[in-house]
Design a protein around this motif. Sequence first.
Motif, mmCIF file in Angstrom:
data_model
loop_
_atom_site.group_PDB
_atom_site.id
_atom_site.type_symbol
_atom_site.label_atom_id
_atom_site.label_comp_id
_atom_site.label_asym_id
_atom_site.label_seq_id
_atom_site.Cartn_x
_atom_site.Cartn_y
_atom_site.Cartn_z
ATOM 1 N N GLY A 153 21.619 -5.880 18.109
ATOM 2 C CA GLY A 153 22.865 -5.326 17.040
ATOM 3 C C GLY A 153 24.013 -5.243 17.570
ATOM 4 O O GLY A 153 24.021 -5.279 19.094
ATOM 5 N N ALA A 154 24.962 -4.812 17.055
ATOM 6 C CA ALA A 154 26.364 -4.545 17.606
ATOM 7 C C ALA A 154 26.481 -3.077 17.913
ATOM 8 O O ALA A 154 25.920 -2.005 17.320
ATOM 9 N N LEU A 155 27.250 -3.018 19.039
ATOM 10 C CA LEU A 155 27.732 -1.670 19.426
ATOM 11 C C LEU A 155 29.214 -1.317 19.355
ATOM 12 O O LEU A 155 29.833 -2.286 20.283
ATOM 13 N N ASP A 156 29.688 -0.721 18.521
ATOM 14 C CA ASP A 156 31.059 -0.541 18.475
ATOM 15 C C ASP A 156 31.607 0.529 19.046
ATOM 16 O O ASP A 156 31.418 1.767 19.272
ATOM 17 N N VAL A 157 32.590 0.208 20.310
ATOM 18 C CA VAL A 157 33.012 1.047 21.197
ATOM 19 C C VAL A 157 34.524 1.055 21.092
ATOM 20 O O VAL A 157 35.189 0.047 20.584
ATOM 21 N N ARG A 158 35.280 2.206 21.582
ATOM 22 C CA ARG A 158 36.679 2.037 21.563
ATOM 23 C C ARG A 158 37.294 2.653 23.026
ATOM 24 O O ARG A 158 36.770 3.457 23.526
ATOM 25 N N THR A 159 38.103 1.651 23.257
ATOM 26 C CA THR A 159 38.942 1.825 24.548
ATOM 27 C C THR A 159 40.215 1.085 24.530
ATOM 28 O O THR A 159 40.581 0.288 23.651
ATOM 29 N N GLY A 161 42.624 1.944 23.306
ATOM 30 C CA GLY A 161 43.638 1.979 22.021
ATOM 31 C C GLY A 161 42.908 1.130 20.909
ATOM 32 O O GLY A 161 43.618 0.968 19.844
ATOM 33 N N MET A 162 42.092 0.410 21.069
ATOM 34 C CA MET A 162 41.501 -0.604 20.269
ATOM 35 C C MET A 162 39.848 -0.646 20.161
ATOM 36 O O MET A 162 39.263 -0.121 21.047
ATOM 37 N N GLY A 163 39.345 -1.621 19.088
ATOM 38 C CA GLY A 163 37.949 -1.210 19.054
ATOM 39 C C GLY A 163 37.212 -2.803 19.880
ATOM 40 O O GLY A 163 37.933 -3.746 19.795
ATOM 41 N N MET A 164 36.095 -2.774 20.168
ATOM 42 C CA MET A 164 35.348 -3.798 20.786
ATOM 43 C C MET A 164 33.921 -3.487 20.341
ATOM 44 O O MET A 164 33.384 -2.750 20.570
ATOM 45 N N THR A 165 33.441 -4.809 20.065
ATOM 46 C CA THR A 165 31.967 -4.957 19.732
ATOM 47 C C THR A 165 31.109 -5.496 20.878
ATOM 48 O O THR A 165 31.511 -6.557 21.240
ATOM 49 N N LEU A 166 30.281 -4.809 21.286
ATOM 50 C CA LEU A 166 29.217 -5.283 22.396
ATOM 51 C C LEU A 166 27.684 -5.582 21.722
ATOM 52 O O LEU A 166 27.486 -4.865 20.905
ATOM 53 N N ARG A 167 27.326 -6.440 22.413
ATOM 54 C CA ARG A 167 25.847 -6.869 21.607
ATOM 55 C C ARG A 167 24.763 -5.866 22.626
ATOM 56 O O ARG A 167 24.966 -5.713 23.747
ATOM 57 N N ILE A 168 23.958 -5.367 21.737
ATOM 58 C CA ILE A 168 22.828 -4.555 22.427
ATOM 59 C C ILE A 168 21.661 -5.370 22.992
ATOM 60 O O ILE A 168 20.868 -5.933 22.131
ATOM 61 N N GLY A 169 21.910 -5.902 24.382
ATOM 62 C CA GLY A 169 21.017 -7.119 24.753
ATOM 63 C C GLY A 169 19.650 -6.453 25.250
ATOM 64 O O GLY A 169 18.756 -7.158 25.416
#
Length: 399
Positions: A153-159, A161-169
């Motif tokens: 699934g997706a892990l939404d992180v903030r860095t 000043g914006m969001g980034m979505t990582l996949r939990i591999g």
Amino acid sequence: MPRRVVAFLIAGFVAGCGLADEDGVRDRTDVAAAEVAAGSDDPDEAAEVAVPGEFDGELHGPDLMVMGSETLPDGFVDEVRELAGVRAAASLSVSSVAVGERAITVAGGDLGRIRAFTPEATATNDDVWEVISAGDIALEHGIGADLDGPLGGALDVRTRGMGMTLRIGAYAATIPGVDGVVNERRAGQLGITRDNAVVLSAGRAELVDLAESIRSMTGEHAVVRSLADEQDTVRGGERGSRRLANLSGGSVAEAVGSFRYRYFSDGTVEPDPDWVSANIRTARVPLLGRVTCHRVLLSQLRAALEEIVERGLADAIDPADYGGCYVPRFIGRDPARGLSLHTWGIAVDINVSTNQRGTPGEIDRDVVAIFQRWGFAWGGHWEWTDPMHFELARLVQPR
């Protein structure tokens, strides 16, 4: 075209994962059973790196970690390797990134070197390192269960000043004190300071003496902590276990600064008094009255609240239902769950009773829009909502 990687489900993964203290959890790895896009044709978006070869090297038990807020000096890792008793050392890029209301510790670097400092079940599992190479994040079981993130699934992180979505591999035990591992390219995208940390194996060396030798090399530029023994000391003397809080890149992270802190078994946190003195302020603002926050937040908070009053929305905020700003603590007062962003004093909770976690919240959306205009991110936009929470996301110069 970007290469694509296929990873396979192993070890009988069950959605939700095991807790970090379950029997055998450190001997188990879970890898997403899905095809992973390893990047894109846009070099600014691609996060793929070369997959490390099959592991056939020696495992190194991680004993100490050295961590600074800036890149460590050239040649520092080589100097550490030459210290008496050091068996192996590897450079890391380590920082905290925001996930929901917390900050989790993420490490990146040369995956071929990092894997030698992880438990055997992780180090020897090629699928884990394949998905990390493709740009996924491998999370510790405990933090993953707490975040309630499904494998794949997706892990939404903030860095930055914006969001980034990582996949939990993958869910896998890695290095003590690290919540997630990414490859070095992904670490750069997250704004994590490059090569600001070193993990080392000391074998039979006396850790206290070795740590003191390393502290003499780093001075005040880094924190040296034991990974082999995270036990808290008693209050009153040498107080608490010592760590470094260091947010990943962006103007807000740079402005709020990093700090050393001690933590205790009751989940309380004591940031470095010098950092507190330089950065934490108590001031009076409209509607809420006296608040204690990081100094860089106060002008934007005041401006947002002034506009709320000017727009006739003052009744939308209940001063008696204010949940605080600078509140140094771990989430749930549990060190395994990550620092609350309130520890930096860069978030405020308002209208707490009617805006609980996991609900849409009743806060006036015009109030939300004003806060956003003044540089705040709203927790109501997160996948697991936290509508009481407003967090400094970018710096805005008040009029």
